[in-house]
Design a protein around this motif. Structure first.
Motif, PDB file in Angstrom:
ATOM      1  N   SER A   1      32.826  45.352  39.198  1.00 24.26           N
ATOM      2  CA  SER A   1      33.827  45.257  38.131  1.00 24.26           C
ATOM      3  C   SER A   1      35.234  45.095  38.677  1.00 24.26           C
ATOM      4  CB  SER A   1      33.748  46.483  37.225  1.00 24.26           C
ATOM      5  OG  SER A   1      34.007  47.667  37.983  1.00 24.26           O
ATOM      6  N   VAL A   2      35.480  45.617  39.885  1.00 23.85           N
ATOM      7  CA  VAL A   2      36.806  45.460  40.487  1.00 23.85           C
ATOM      8  C   VAL A   2      37.085  43.993  40.747  1.00 23.85           C
ATOM      9  CG1 VAL A   2      38.245  46.044  42.480  1.00 23.85           C
ATOM     10  CG2 VAL A   2      36.705  47.767  41.507  1.00 23.85           C
ATOM     11  N   SER A   3      36.101  43.299  41.302  1.00 21.69           N
ATOM     12  CA  SER A   3      36.275  41.856  41.544  1.00 21.69           C
ATOM     13  C   SER A   3      36.416  41.092  40.230  1.00 21.69           C
ATOM     14  CB  SER A   3      35.090  41.309  42.341  1.00 21.69           C
ATOM     15  OG  SER A   3      34.993  41.929  43.610  1.00 21.69           O
ATOM     16  N   SER A   4      35.612  41.491  39.238  1.00 19.84           N
ATOM     17  CA  SER A   4      35.696  40.805  37.941  1.00 19.84           C
ATOM     18  C   SER A   4      37.071  40.990  37.307  1.00 19.84           C
ATOM     19  CB  SER A   4      34.614  41.338  36.997  1.00 19.84           C
ATOM     20  OG  SER A   4      33.329  41.108  37.519  1.00 19.84           O
ATOM     21  N   ASP A   5      37.624  42.204  37.412  1.00 21.10           N
ATOM     22  CA  ASP A   5      38.950  42.447  36.843  1.00 21.10           C
ATOM     23  C   ASP A   5      40.004  41.627  37.569  1.00 21.10           C
ATOM     24  OD1 ASP A   5      37.830  44.196  35.073  1.00 21.10           O
ATOM     25  OD2 ASP A   5      38.320  45.998  36.241  1.00 21.10           O
ATOM     26  N   ARG A   6      39.879  41.548  38.901  1.00 24.31           N
ATOM     27  CA  ARG A   6      40.864  40.759  39.646  1.00 24.31           C
ATOM     28  C   ARG A   6      40.761  39.278  39.302  1.00 24.31           C
ATOM     29  NH1 ARG A   6      41.023  41.168  45.741  1.00 24.31           N
ATOM     30  NH2 ARG A   6      42.888  39.961  45.267  1.00 24.31           N
ATOM     31  N   ILE A   7      39.519  38.805  39.129  1.00 22.74           N
ATOM     32  CA  ILE A   7      39.351  37.388  38.735  1.00 22.74           C
ATOM     33  C   ILE A   7      39.957  37.147  37.351  1.00 22.74           C
ATOM     34  CG2 ILE A   7      37.634  35.650  38.140  1.00 22.74           C
ATOM     35  CD1 ILE A   7      35.841  36.844  40.306  1.00 22.74           C
ATOM     36  N   SER A   8      39.740  38.089  36.431  1.00 17.42           N
ATOM     37  CA  SER A   8      40.318  37.949  35.085  1.00 17.42           C
ATOM     38  C   SER A   8      41.833  37.935  35.144  1.00 17.42           C
ATOM     39  CB  SER A   8      39.824  39.084  34.183  1.00 17.42           C
ATOM     40  OG  SER A   8      38.420  39.052  34.052  1.00 17.42           O
ATOM     41  N   ASP A   9      42.402  38.819  35.985  1.00 21.39           N
ATOM     42  CA  ASP A   9      43.863  38.849  36.115  1.00 21.39           C
ATOM     43  C   ASP A   9      44.393  37.536  36.679  1.00 21.39           C
ATOM     44  OD1 ASP A   9      43.864  41.411  35.144  1.00 21.39           O
ATOM     45  OD2 ASP A   9      43.901  42.362  37.127  1.00 21.39           O
ATOM     46  N   GLN A  10      43.641  36.930  37.591  1.00 22.24           N
ATOM     47  CA  GLN A  10      44.070  35.658  38.165  1.00 22.24           C
ATOM     48  C   GLN A  10      43.919  34.506  37.167  1.00 22.24           C
ATOM     49  OE1 GLN A  10      45.476  35.077  41.174  1.00 22.24           O
ATOM     50  NE2 GLN A  10      45.478  37.290  41.604  1.00 22.24           N
ATOM     51  N   MET A  11      42.913  34.591  36.282  1.00 20.58           N
ATOM     52  CA  MET A  11      42.646  33.502  35.347  1.00 20.58           C
ATOM     53  C   MET A  11      43.533  33.554  34.114  1.00 20.58           C
ATOM     54  SD  MET A  11      40.462  31.634  36.763  1.00 20.58           S
ATOM     55  CE  MET A  11      40.217  30.564  35.354  1.00 20.58           C
ATOM     56  N   LEU A  12      44.053  34.734  33.766  1.00 18.42           N
ATOM     57  CA  LEU A  12      44.877  34.852  32.565  1.00 18.42           C
ATOM     58  C   LEU A  12      46.083  33.916  32.588  1.00 18.42           C
ATOM     59  CD1 LEU A  12      45.421  36.183  29.861  1.00 18.42           C
ATOM     60  CD2 LEU A  12      46.610  38.036  31.080  1.00 18.42           C
ATOM     61  N   PRO A  13      46.863  33.846  33.671  1.00 16.41           N
ATOM     62  CA  PRO A  13      47.979  32.881  33.683  1.00 16.41           C
ATOM     63  C   PRO A  13      47.516  31.440  33.523  1.00 16.41           C
ATOM     64  CG  PRO A  13      48.229  34.491  35.444  1.00 16.41           C
ATOM     65  CD  PRO A  13      46.848  34.668  34.892  1.00 16.41           C
ATOM     66  N   LEU A  14      46.335  31.119  34.078  1.00 13.42           N
ATOM     67  CA  LEU A  14      45.831  29.751  33.940  1.00 13.42           C
ATOM     68  C   LEU A  14      45.493  29.436  32.480  1.00 13.42           C
ATOM     69  CD1 LEU A  14      43.486  29.523  37.061  1.00 13.42           C
ATOM     70  CD2 LEU A  14      45.813  28.666  36.817  1.00 13.42           C
ATOM     71  N   VAL A  15      44.888  30.413  31.791  1.00 14.35           N
ATOM     72  CA  VAL A  15      44.550  30.199  30.376  1.00 14.35           C
ATOM     73  C   VAL A  15      45.813  30.034  29.537  1.00 14.35           C
ATOM     74  CG1 VAL A  15      43.478  31.244  28.349  1.00 14.35           C
ATOM     75  CG2 VAL A  15      42.360  31.425  30.584  1.00 14.35           C
ATOM     76  N   VAL A  16      46.804  30.911  29.802  1.00 13.89           N
ATOM     77  CA  VAL A  16      48.071  30.813  29.067  1.00 13.89           C
ATOM     78  C   VAL A  16      48.740  29.476  29.339  1.00 13.89           C
ATOM     79  CG1 VAL A  16      50.371  31.793  28.803  1.00 13.89           C
ATOM     80  CG2 VAL A  16      48.392  33.301  29.004  1.00 13.89           C
ATOM     81  N   LEU A  17      48.728  29.051  30.620  1.00 11.82           N
ATOM     82  CA  LEU A  17      49.326  27.758  30.968  1.00 11.82           C
ATOM     83  C   LEU A  17      48.594  26.613  30.279  1.00 11.82           C
ATOM     84  CD1 LEU A  17      51.328  26.095  32.609  1.00 11.82           C
ATOM     85  CD2 LEU A  17      49.696  26.146  34.517  1.00 11.82           C
TER      86      LEU A  17
END
Length: 419
Positions: free
Chosen positions: A116-132
């Motif tokens: 889950s730690v890796s999944s959370d970090r991936i989600s945090d990295q993908m959020l700016p991409l989704v917003v962009l």
């Protein structure tokens, strides 16, 4: 067209964003996992060193808790097989794990990080991409809407011009555009308008010629034959032949009427037209010029005056009458509609002294002439006529039959005085 351009541009933008985002998402996920594996390996090395110095005092659970971060678990397996662990939840196959030997005292240490730690970090990295991506899609929609509106504007203007030309306003100025396709369409529309105007002019001339050269002689011939049938000296056999000739003349008259009605139909679509609406529109068109010249333009309301005719030629006739009153008359210009003799008369008058002989203004069969002659040509092609009213001031009237009235009604009145 505008909506299709917007949808196309937004769809292309979203497709490119999705394709780019998918590749970037996979790359980002792999990069995060690699970083987590490296971080877990380094943490396991540090934990092994720390436990090596703590073997004599004992590697307790509280000591191991101090070596971990949230989401991590340390398990120490001593040389004698004793296990000390901070884990309170079961392990998963996707957990990141590293095992290191403990130098002093033997044994080994296992450091595990929850998936889950890796999944959370991936989600945090993908959020700016989704917003962009969403921002770019919205921006593409706005830009697409503005560009589509700009590109569609010339074509909407050309559509309006085509509608006006289709209604018979062949002198409509066709808008020009810097867009090549719109410019080519405009040039084709101008050419078509010129050709249609020539065609309609020929049809109008045919209608006038038919009215002058066919109806009048046929009427005169019928009256002569009918009068001859009443002569007492005519033998019965000759009288019967005259009656037969009268029937043939009537049949020929019906053919001429049918041809003229068909010719009038090709001038445009015949509709039930209220002359009050035509007069109101004409007053709106000419009010600005009238105010500029200091000439009041008055529209006198009247009851409905519905005729069955083509709108565009009637509008052109009224424009000619108002323009003639402004150019050659004085004082107030009045537009009114009256009913006389079963006919509607749209009158345009001014306060100037009449300088034209009263009576019918005859059309030009060859289509030549301008001003009132042009208006008379158009009026006769519609089955009506232009007349100058016998009053001291200048008053010119367009005379048309009411809707569904026989065309002969106009012809019967054409020889009468215009009142």
């Amino acid at each position: 067209m505008r909506e299709r351009l917007v949808v196309t541009l937004v769809a292309m933008t979203v497709a490119m964003i999705v394709a780019f985002g998918a590749v970037l998402a996979y790359s980002t996920a792999d990069l995060v996992r690699d970083q987590d594996h490296e971080a877990v390996a380094q943490a396991a090395d540090l934990a092994a060193v720390a436990i090596s110095g703590q073997v004599e005092e004992g590697a307790t659970r509280s000591f191991l808790d101090g070596l971990t971060h949230p989401g991590q678990t340390i398990t120490y397996v001593a040389a004698d097989g004793t296990t000390t662990s901070t884990r309170t939840t079961p392990r998963h196959d996707n957990d990141v794990s590293a095992t290191r030997p403990v130098q002093d005292g033997g044994g080994r240490v296992i450091l595990t990080q929850d998936a889950s730690v890796s999944s959370d970090r991936i989600s945090d990295q993908m959020l700016p991409l989704v917003v962009l991506g969403l921002t770019l899609a919205a921006l593409a929609g706005i830009i697409g809407w503005l560009m589509a509106a700009r590109f569609a504007r010339p074509f909407r203007r050309l559509a309006a011009d085509a509608t006006r030309i289709g209604e018979g306003h062949f002198d409509t100025p066709v808008h020009r555009s810097y867009i090549r396709e719109a410019a080519e369409l405009g040039a084709a529309l101008r050419t078509a308008a010129t050709q249609l105007e020539a065609l309609v002019q020929r049809e109008r001339e045919l209608a006038v010629v038919a009215s002058h050269e066919l109806r009048t002689p046929l009427t005169a011939l019928r009256l002569s034959l009918e009068d001859m049938t009443l002569w007492p000296e005519i033998p019965p056999a000759v009288a019967d032949e005259l009656h037969h000739s009268l029937a043939e003349v009537d049949r020929l008259g019906e053919v001429v009427t049918t041809l003229l009605e068909g010719d009038g139909g090709r001038l445009g679509e015949k509709t039930d037209l209220d002359l009050n609406d035509v007069a109101a529109d004409a007053a709106d068109r000419w009010s600005a010029r009238a105010r500029t010249e200091g000439r009041p333009l008055v529209l006198v309301a009247s009851r409905p005056a519905v005729v069955r005719t083509v709108r565009a030629p009637v509008e052109r006739i009224v424009d000619v009458l108002i323009e003639n009153a402004l150019a050659h008359g004085t004082g107030t210009v009045t537009v009114e509609i009256v009913t006389e003799g079963g006919q509607f008369r749209l009158r345009v008058s001014d306060e100037g002294v009449r300088g034209i002989e009263p009576g019918i203004v005859h059309a030009s069969p060859d289509g030549s002439g301008s001003g009132l002659t042009e208006a008379a040509t158009r009026a006769e092609s519609l089955g009506g006529f232009i007349g100058v009213v016998d009053v001291p001031t200048t008053t010119v009237a367009l005379v048309l039959a009411p809707a569904r009235s026989a065309e002969s009604g106009i012809d019967a009145q054409a020889g009468a005085d215009v009142r």
